[in-house]
Design an enzyme around this catalytic site. Sequence first.
Site, PDB file in Angstrom:
ATOM      1  CG  ASP A 114      -2.105   0.902   1.077  1.00 28.25           C
ATOM      2  OD1 ASP A 114      -2.301   1.437  -0.034  1.00 28.25           O
ATOM      3  OD2 ASP A 114      -2.846   1.084   2.055  1.00 28.25           O
ATOM      4  CD1 TRP A 155       7.385   6.701  -2.773  1.00 24.39           C
ATOM      5  CD2 TRP A 155       6.866   7.172  -4.906  1.00 24.39           C
ATOM      6  NE1 TRP A 155       8.559   6.856  -3.463  1.00 24.39           N
ATOM      7  CE2 TRP A 155       8.268   7.153  -4.775  1.00 24.39           C
ATOM      8  CE3 TRP A 155       6.319   7.453  -6.155  1.00 24.39           C
ATOM      9  CZ2 TRP A 155       9.134   7.378  -5.847  1.00 24.39           C
ATOM     10  CZ3 TRP A 155       7.177   7.694  -7.226  1.00 24.39           C
ATOM     11  CH2 TRP A 155       8.566   7.652  -7.064  1.00 24.39           C
ATOM     12  CG  HIS A 201      -0.124   2.107  -9.274  1.00 30.46           C
ATOM     13  ND1 HIS A 201      -0.319   1.703  -7.980  1.00 30.46           N
ATOM     14  CD2 HIS A 201      -1.242   2.805  -9.619  1.00 30.46           C
ATOM     15  CE1 HIS A 201      -1.514   2.127  -7.554  1.00 30.46           C
ATOM     16  NE2 HIS A 201      -2.078   2.796  -8.536  1.00 30.46           N
ATOM     17  CG  LEU A 226      10.351 -16.592  -3.872  1.00 32.00           C
ATOM     18  CD1 LEU A 226      10.139 -16.566  -2.362  1.00 32.00           C
ATOM     19  CD2 LEU A 226      10.755 -15.187  -4.336  1.00 32.00           C
TER      20      LEU A 226
HETATM   21  C1  FPP Z   1      -1.866   0.147  -3.399  1.00 28.16           C
HETATM   22  O1  FPP Z   1      -1.435   1.491  -3.378  1.00 28.16           O
HETATM   23  C2  FPP Z   1      -1.368  -0.551  -4.568  1.00 28.16           C
HETATM   24  C3  FPP Z   1      -2.143  -1.186  -5.516  1.00 28.16           C
HETATM   25  C4  FPP Z   1      -3.604  -1.253  -5.468  1.00 28.16           C
HETATM   26  C5  FPP Z   1      -1.540  -1.817  -6.687  1.00 28.16           C
HETATM   27  C6  FPP Z   1      -0.303  -2.620  -6.451  1.00 28.16           C
HETATM   28  C7  FPP Z   1       0.425  -2.770  -7.729  1.00 28.16           C
HETATM   29  C8  FPP Z   1       1.774  -2.723  -7.859  1.00 28.16           C
HETATM   30  C9  FPP Z   1       2.706  -2.624  -6.709  1.00 28.16           C
HETATM   31  C10 FPP Z   1       2.408  -2.749  -9.185  1.00 28.16           C
HETATM   32  C11 FPP Z   1       2.261  -3.965 -10.005  1.00 28.16           C
HETATM   33  C12 FPP Z   1       2.392  -5.263  -9.313  1.00 28.16           C
HETATM   34  C13 FPP Z   1       2.925  -6.360  -9.866  1.00 28.16           C
HETATM   35  C14 FPP Z   1       2.871  -7.659  -9.140  1.00 28.16           C
HETATM   36  C15 FPP Z   1       3.581  -6.333 -11.182  1.00 28.16           C
HETATM   37  P1  FPP Z   1      -2.544   2.638  -3.405  1.00 28.16           P
HETATM   38  O2  FPP Z   1      -2.777   3.017  -4.827  1.00 28.16           O
HETATM   39  O3  FPP Z   1      -3.750   2.181  -2.671  1.00 28.16           O
HETATM   40  O4  FPP Z   1      -1.801   3.774  -2.626  1.00 28.16           O
HETATM   41  P2  FPP Z   1      -2.460   4.929  -1.740  1.00 28.16           P
HETATM   42  O5  FPP Z   1      -3.136   4.239  -0.579  1.00 28.16           O
HETATM   43  O6  FPP Z   1      -1.276   5.742  -1.313  1.00 28.16           O
HETATM   44  O7  FPP Z   1      -3.400   5.674  -2.626  1.00 28.16           O
END
Ligand code: FPP
Length: 258
Positions: A29, A34, A46, A140
């Site tokens: 999260d 960020w 992302h 892994l």
């Molecule tokens: C949460 O941050 C993150 C997500 C919903 C997406 C996670 C995806 C990735 C890390 C990239 C791709 C992954 C792979 C496996 C290739 P948020 O958007 O909720 O952040 P915020 O709470 O600060 O808004």
Amino acid sequence: MSEAGASPSSTLEIPPHSAVPRHVAIIMDGNGRWARRRRLPRIAGHRRGAEAVRTAVRACVDRGISYLTLFAFSSENWRRPAEEVRLLMKLFRTALENEVAKLHASGVRLKVVGDTERFDPKIRKLIEQGEALTAGNQRLTLTVAANYGGRWDILQAVTRLLKNNPQLETIEETALAPYLAMSYAPEPDLFIRTGGEQRISNFLLWQLAYSELYFTESLWPDFDAAALDAAIASYRTRERRFGRTSEQLEQSKRADVA
Ligand code: FPP
């Protein structure tokens, strides 16, 4: 069933203890925050998040962690703005296209859990190919939870169990376990959530029964090998009683040494 046959259920038996967690599960999260702090679009966060995934995989391999499970997209993430969903799907597709060969070369087995029916057929094909290519790897197991929800998982498992056994009147844990999406893995020893929130958000509801929970303010793109080490150090201080008393735990440790 699968290799989880060798991994007892935490509610039925006391799982083996290890200084290095066998299975680490992470809610990644904080990508959006960020990016916002840098006045960048959310997708930039992302993208950096995907880089942090690479770092985490490498760090887990180096530390001898056997299973890493990442919550990439929840059943509820479809509620995000359509453009963000589209870009997340594109990022997932690009990651599959570019990373699978590298994962394979590093001895990583890729698994994707979740209701992938809703994904673009091209993504589904890449998942299928990636899982098939890496199926024999043992260093892994990297599980990406995509369109995953803990409640979805329990319900799909019950549905499939009853379909195969319509005569069942009661359901035993051991009967249900093989139908859960992560039946191939031991339950997570350590659950990490970055980004400061302290909740499970419908992640592995069944499997987290006795996991140690670790919450950090670090935003996911900033989560590096040192941050993983801090989480593992915290895990090492925990007394994993699995319902027993501290005295019983001490006794069993003495018996193990003797
Ligand atoms: C949460 O941050 C993150 C997500 C919903 C997406 C996670 C995806 C990735 C890390 C990239 C791709 C992954 C792979 C496996 C290739 P948020 O958007 O909720 O952040 P915020 O709470 O600060 O808004």
